[in-house]
Scaffold this motif. Structure first.
Motif, PDB file in Angstrom:
ATOM      1  N   ALA A   1     -34.456  27.937 -28.416  1.00  0.00           N
ATOM      2  CA  ALA A   1     -34.597  29.443 -28.290  1.00  0.00           C
ATOM      3  C   ALA A   1     -34.446  30.307 -29.013  1.00  0.00           C
ATOM      4  O   ALA A   1     -33.330  30.410 -30.249  1.00  0.00           O
ATOM      5  N   PRO A   2     -35.676  31.036 -29.957  1.00  0.00           N
ATOM      6  CA  PRO A   2     -35.701  31.392 -31.790  1.00  0.00           C
ATOM      7  C   PRO A   2     -35.167  32.859 -31.578  1.00  0.00           C
ATOM      8  O   PRO A   2     -35.393  33.555 -30.193  1.00  0.00           O
ATOM      9  N   VAL A   3     -34.291  32.477 -32.252  1.00  0.00           N
ATOM     10  CA  VAL A   3     -33.811  34.242 -32.302  1.00  0.00           C
ATOM     11  C   VAL A   3     -34.877  35.282 -33.067  1.00  0.00           C
ATOM     12  O   VAL A   3     -34.650  35.465 -33.742  1.00  0.00           O
ATOM     13  N   ILE A   4     -34.866  36.008 -31.928  1.00  0.00           N
ATOM     14  CA  ILE A   4     -35.923  37.058 -32.545  1.00  0.00           C
ATOM     15  C   ILE A   4     -35.730  38.828 -32.143  1.00  0.00           C
ATOM     16  O   ILE A   4     -34.361  38.809 -31.980  1.00  0.00           O
TER      17      ILE A   4
ATOM     18  N   SER B   1     -38.798  39.784 -36.732  1.00  0.00           N
ATOM     19  CA  SER B   1     -37.760  39.055 -37.309  1.00  0.00           C
ATOM     20  C   SER B   1     -37.811  37.654 -36.818  1.00  0.00           C
ATOM     21  O   SER B   1     -37.772  37.847 -35.518  1.00  0.00           O
ATOM     22  N   PHE B   2     -37.871  36.515 -37.376  1.00  0.00           N
ATOM     23  CA  PHE B   2     -37.423  35.049 -36.651  1.00  0.00           C
ATOM     24  C   PHE B   2     -35.981  34.809 -37.511  1.00  0.00           C
ATOM     25  O   PHE B   2     -36.389  34.564 -38.473  1.00  0.00           O
ATOM     26  N   ASP B   3     -35.015  35.406 -36.632  1.00  0.00           N
ATOM     27  CA  ASP B   3     -33.477  35.479 -37.979  1.00  0.00           C
ATOM     28  C   ASP B   3     -32.856  33.368 -37.482  1.00  0.00           C
ATOM     29  O   ASP B   3     -32.084  33.365 -38.453  1.00  0.00           O
ATOM     30  N   GLY B   4     -33.389  32.699 -36.865  1.00  0.00           N
ATOM     31  CA  GLY B   4     -32.263  31.501 -36.800  1.00  0.00           C
ATOM     32  C   GLY B   4     -33.047  30.407 -35.262  1.00  0.00           C
ATOM     33  O   GLY B   4     -34.348  30.728 -34.755  1.00  0.00           O
ATOM     34  N   LEU B   5     -32.668  29.829 -35.001  1.00  0.00           N
ATOM     35  CA  LEU B   5     -32.807  28.699 -33.773  1.00  0.00           C
ATOM     36  C   LEU B   5     -31.460  28.141 -33.072  1.00  0.00           C
ATOM     37  O   LEU B   5     -30.510  27.452 -33.665  1.00  0.00           O
ATOM     38  N   GLN B   6     -31.532  28.714 -31.860  1.00  0.00           N
ATOM     39  CA  GLN B   6     -30.201  27.915 -30.666  1.00  0.00           C
ATOM     40  C   GLN B   6     -31.149  26.871 -30.066  1.00  0.00           C
ATOM     41  O   GLN B   6     -32.308  27.245 -29.998  1.00  0.00           O
ATOM     42  N   ARG B   7     -30.418  26.643 -29.207  1.00  0.00           N
ATOM     43  CA  ARG B   7     -30.826  24.905 -28.247  1.00  0.00           C
ATOM     44  C   ARG B   7     -30.439  25.959 -26.378  1.00  0.00           C
ATOM     45  O   ARG B   7     -29.172  26.388 -26.904  1.00  0.00           O
ATOM     46  N   TRP B   8     -30.995  25.664 -25.958  1.00  0.00           N
ATOM     47  CA  TRP B   8     -30.637  25.275 -24.216  1.00  0.00           C
ATOM     48  C   TRP B   8     -30.326  24.493 -24.059  1.00  0.00           C
ATOM     49  O   TRP B   8     -31.558  23.163 -24.188  1.00  0.00           O
ATOM     50  N   ASN B   9     -29.903  24.386 -22.303  1.00  0.00           N
ATOM     51  CA  ASN B   9     -30.058  23.202 -21.789  1.00  0.00           C
ATOM     52  C   ASN B   9     -29.975  24.042 -20.002  1.00  0.00           C
ATOM     53  O   ASN B   9     -29.747  25.188 -20.126  1.00  0.00           O
TER      54      ASN B   9
ATOM     55  N   SER C   1     -33.110  42.198 -29.576  1.00  0.00           N
ATOM     56  CA  SER C   1     -32.681  41.414 -30.781  1.00  0.00           C
ATOM     57  C   SER C   1     -31.600  39.919 -29.967  1.00  0.00           C
ATOM     58  O   SER C   1     -30.750  40.439 -29.073  1.00  0.00           O
ATOM     59  N   GLY C   2     -31.877  38.857 -30.161  1.00  0.00           N
ATOM     60  CA  GLY C   2     -30.969  37.366 -29.090  1.00  0.00           C
ATOM     61  C   GLY C   2     -32.194  36.530 -29.162  1.00  0.00           C
ATOM     62  O   GLY C   2     -33.153  36.647 -29.513  1.00  0.00           O
ATOM     63  N   PRO C   3     -31.055  35.440 -28.553  1.00  0.00           N
ATOM     64  CA  PRO C   3     -32.151  34.558 -28.685  1.00  0.00           C
ATOM     65  C   PRO C   3     -33.363  34.184 -27.343  1.00  0.00           C
ATOM     66  O   PRO C   3     -32.463  34.900 -26.393  1.00  0.00           O
ATOM     67  N   THR C   4     -34.057  33.599 -27.465  1.00  0.00           N
ATOM     68  CA  THR C   4     -35.013  33.759 -26.788  1.00  0.00           C
ATOM     69  C   THR C   4     -35.260  32.755 -25.847  1.00  0.00           C
ATOM     70  O   THR C   4     -36.122  31.391 -27.342  1.00  0.00           O
ATOM     71  N   VAL C   5     -35.268  32.492 -25.000  1.00  0.00           N
ATOM     72  CA  VAL C   5     -35.522  31.205 -24.172  1.00  0.00           C
ATOM     73  C   VAL C   5     -37.493  30.404 -24.459  1.00  0.00           C
ATOM     74  O   VAL C   5     -38.101  31.427 -23.733  1.00  0.00           O
ATOM     75  N   PHE C   6     -37.742  29.960 -25.157  1.00  0.00           N
ATOM     76  CA  PHE C   6     -38.934  29.106 -24.478  1.00  0.00           C
ATOM     77  C   PHE C   6     -39.375  27.892 -24.095  1.00  0.00           C
ATOM     78  O   PHE C   6     -38.114  26.962 -24.321  1.00  0.00           O
ATOM     79  N   LEU C   7     -39.812  27.330 -22.953  1.00  0.00           N
ATOM     80  CA  LEU C   7     -40.217  26.101 -22.284  1.00  0.00           C
ATOM     81  C   LEU C   7     -40.808  25.570 -22.747  1.00  0.00           C
ATOM     82  O   LEU C   7     -42.400  25.498 -22.844  1.00  0.00           O
TER      83      LEU C   7
END
Length: 522
Positions: free
Chosen positions: A302-305, A434-442, A317-323
Motif C-alpha cells: 500500500a504506497p502512501v500517496i 507525492s510518494f511518501d512511503g510504503l506500507q503492507r496489507w493483509n 493522503s494515506g496508504p493506498t491498497v494496490f492489488l
C-alpha cells in the motif's frame, strides 16, 4: 347378478400414476443413479473453481466481468458467478442426498437381517466346491464335529450345527463397511449443507499496523457471503489488529526473490473488554475464536500517496491498497481525489516492488516481490469521477466515463513515475502528487462453518468403511463327519464370497486344527 372387474383401458406399457411414481423412485434410488449424480456434482463444482465467484472475491469477479462483456450476461443467467448457490447445483445436491438415502435405508434393513441370519446349511456335495479336503478317522462323528466347532469358534466364525455338518461364516462386517462408506458420503453432504446454510464467509483487507484494526460486524467486511439461514446474532464479537507482518523471501535458486512464507502477528480480544492475546497467523494455520476461523490468504503493498490540488490543499493522503497481479507482486491500484480544485483528479497505474525496464517491450515490470527499489507509475485523469451519483463504486476501479486522460504535447499519455520521497507537479497547475512511503496489507478471510466437524466425521467414516470393505473377507467353512464303512469320513470345504482369497490355506488350517487337537488329546 354377477359383477366383473372394470376393464383396464390403458394401452400396453402405459403406467398408472402410482406405478410411474414407484418406477421414478426406483430409478432415483438406484446405485447407478447415485454414482451418476456424484459424478455430476463433481463436474458441477468445476466452474466454481475456474470462474471467479462473487461470494469469494467480488473484486476479481467484477474485473473478470469487465474483461469479458459478451460472456458475462450468459454466465449470469447460468449462475456461474455463484455456482454453489445456483438452483441447478442445489438440485443435483438434493437429488444425490435422496438417492443415497434411498440406497442406504433398504440396504441397512437387508444387512440387519443378514447379520442376524444363521450360516447357510452345508451343501450336499462338499467335494464339488473348488477348495475342499477329505480324510478318514476312527473317531466318532460327534467328537469330530465338536472339535471342529471349537476350532472354528476360536477363529471367530459364527456357527450352526445341522445334523452331521457344522456350518461356519465370518466377514459380516464387510457389508457394514460398504454401508458405512455410503453413509459417510451422506454425512459429508449434510455437513457441507449445514455450513452453507447457517455459516458465512467474508473477506477484508487490513493495513499492517493500523490502530483501528477489525471488529467482527457486518460493516467491517469488504465482501460478505452469508448462508441462507444465517443470522448476524451468531457472529463472535471478537476484534484484532495486525501488529506486524513478516515475509520469508527466497534468496537463492531459480525462484530467488519470491516469497516462501508469511506470518502475521495479531493482537486480538475474544470479547469487548477481555484480556488481549497474541497469535502468529500463518497460511493454513488459522486463528480459531469460538466457532469462527480467521485465515491469512493474501498480502500486498500500500504506497502512501499524497495529492494536493491547484490551491495547495491536501485532498488525498494515506496508504493506498494496490492489488498484486503476479508472483512478483506487480500491483494495480487507483487514487481518487473528488474534492480537488479546479477539477477532480484520478490516478490509475501500477506499483513495482523492485522496478526494472524492458527494452523489448519498452515498459516497466517488477523483477522481484521484495521491495528493493519500489516505484509507482500512474496515469492522470481529470473530470467527473462519478462519485456524486450515489451509485456504489469499487475503491479499486476508476470510473473514466466522464474523465479525460492527461497527455503530452505529442499525444502520448502523461505518466508520473515516483519513488519513495519524490514529488511531481501536475501540468496546468492541477497540483502535486507525492510518494511518501510504503506500507503492507493483509487479506484476511473470516468464516464460520457449523457443519465442518460433521463433514470431518464423514470423511473419517468413509476411510473406516473403505478399509473394512477392502480388508474384511467374508468366508464360509463347512465340516461334515459321517459314518462310512468301519470309520468316519470327514469332509472340509471353504468358500470365499469376495473372490480371490487363498481358500486352500484356510481348508488346510481347519483340517490341521482338528487333527492337532486330536493328537494333543491323545
Amino acid at each position: 347378478m354377477s359383477t366383473r372387474p372394470p376393464e383396464d383401458d390403458r394401452r400396453p406399457g402405459e403406467l398408472s400414476v402410482r406405478e410411474l411414481l414407484r418406477w421414478t423412485w426406483r430409478q432415483v434410488t438406484s446405485m447407478r443413479t447415485a454414482l451418476i449424480l456424484l459424478l455430476l456434482l463433481a463436474l458441477a463444482a468445476i466452474p466454481g473453481s475456474i470462474i471467479p465467484q462473487e461470494g469469494v472475491d467480488s473484486l476479481k469477479t467484477s474485473n473478470w466481468q469487465s474483461d469479458h462483456p459478451k460472456l458475462t450476461p450468459v454466465y449470469e443467467r447460468l449462475g456461474l458467478f455463484s455456482v454453489y448457490d445456483s438452483p441447478w447445483f442445489s438440485a443435483i445436491y438434493i437429488l444425490l442426498m435422496l438417492s443415497l438415502v434411498g440406497c442406504i435405508v433398504p440396504r441397512t434393513f437387508h444387512y440387519w437381517r443378514g447379520l442376524r441370519a444363521k450360516p447357510p446349511a452345508a451343501p450336499r456335495n462338499l467335494t464339488r466346491l473348488p477348495e475342499h479336503a477329505t480324510y478318514a478317522t476312527a473317531e466318532a462323528p460327534d467328537v469330530v464335529l465338536e472339535r471342529a466347532r471349537t476350532a472354528l469358534r476360536k477363529r471367530r466364525y459364527r456357527l450352526t450345527v445341522d445334523g452331521d455338518a457344522v456350518s461356519a461364516e465370518r466377514g459380516y462386517l464387510r457389508e457394514a463397511g460398504n454401508l458405512v462408506f455410503h453413509l459417510s458420503v451422506l454425512v459429508v453432504l449434510v455437513g457441507f449443507a449445514l455450513g452453507s446454510m447457517f455459516g458465512y464467509k467474508g473477506g477484508v483487507i487490513l493495513l499492517v499496523g493500523d490502530q483501528y484494526g477489525f471488529s467482527n460486524n457486518l460493516t467491517q467486511y469488504d465482501d460478505f457471503d452469508p448462508g441462507s439461514l444465517f443470522h448476524a446474532s451468531g457472529m463472535e464479537p471478537f476484534s484484532f489488529t495486525i501488529d506486524d507482518f513478516d515475509v520469508d523471501w527466497l534468496t537463492t535458486g531459480p525462484r530467488a526473490g519470491m516469497a516462501r512464507g508469511f506470518e502475521s502477528h495479531l493482537s486480538y480480544q475474544e470479547t469487548p473488554g477481555s484480556p488481549e492475546k497474541k497469535y502468529d497467523l500463518k497460511v493454513n494455520h488459522p486463528l480459531s475464536i469460538g466457532n469462527t476461523d480467521v485465515f491469512l490468504i493474501g498480502h500486498g503493498y500500500a504506497p502512501v500517496i499524497t495529492v494536493k490540488d491547484g490551491n495547495g490543499d491536501e485532498v488525498y493522503s494515506g496508504p493506498t491498497v494496490f492489488l498484486p497481479v503476479d508472483q512478483s507482486f506487480q500491483s494495480i491500484g487507483v487514487v481518487k481525489a473528488p474534492d480537488a480544485e479546479p477539477t477532480q483528479i484520478g490516478l490509475e497505474g501500477e506499483f513495482y516492488p523492485t522496478v526494472a525496464f524492458s527494452k523489448q517491450t519498452g515498459s516497466y515490470y517488477s523483477l522481484l516481490g521484495k521491495p528493493l527499489d519500489p516505484m509507482v507509475s500512474m496515469l492522470v485523469y481529470t473530470g467527473d469521477l462519478g462519485m456524486d451519483t450515489g451509485a456504489p463504486q469499487s475503491v479499486y476501479a476508476l470510473d473514466k466515463a466522464r474523465t479525460t486522460m492527461l497527455t503530452k504535447k505529442n499525444g502520448a499519455p502523461y505518466r508520473i513515475d515516483l519513488r519513495p520521497g519524490q514529488t511531481v507537479s501536475l501540468p496546468n497547475g492541477l497540483g502535486t502528487v507525492s510518494f511518501d512511503g510504503l506500507q503492507r496489507w493483509n487479506k484476511i478471510q473470516i468464516s464460520q462453518t457449523p457443519g465442518k466437524w460433521i463433514a470431518l466425521a464423514g470423511v473419517v467414516l468413509a476411510l473406516l468403511g473403505l478399509l473394512g470393505s477392502l480388508f474384511i473377507r467374508p468366508r464360509r467353512v463347512w465340516v461334515r463327519a459321517r459314518r462310512e464303512g468301519g470309520g468316519t469320513l470327514v469332509e472340509v470345504a471353504a468358500l470365499d464370497r469376495s473372490g480371490g482369497g487363498d481358500m486352500a490355506a484356510v481348508v488346510d488350517e481347519v483340517v490341521a486344527a482338528i487333527q492337532n487337537r486330536r493328537e494333543d488329546e491323545s
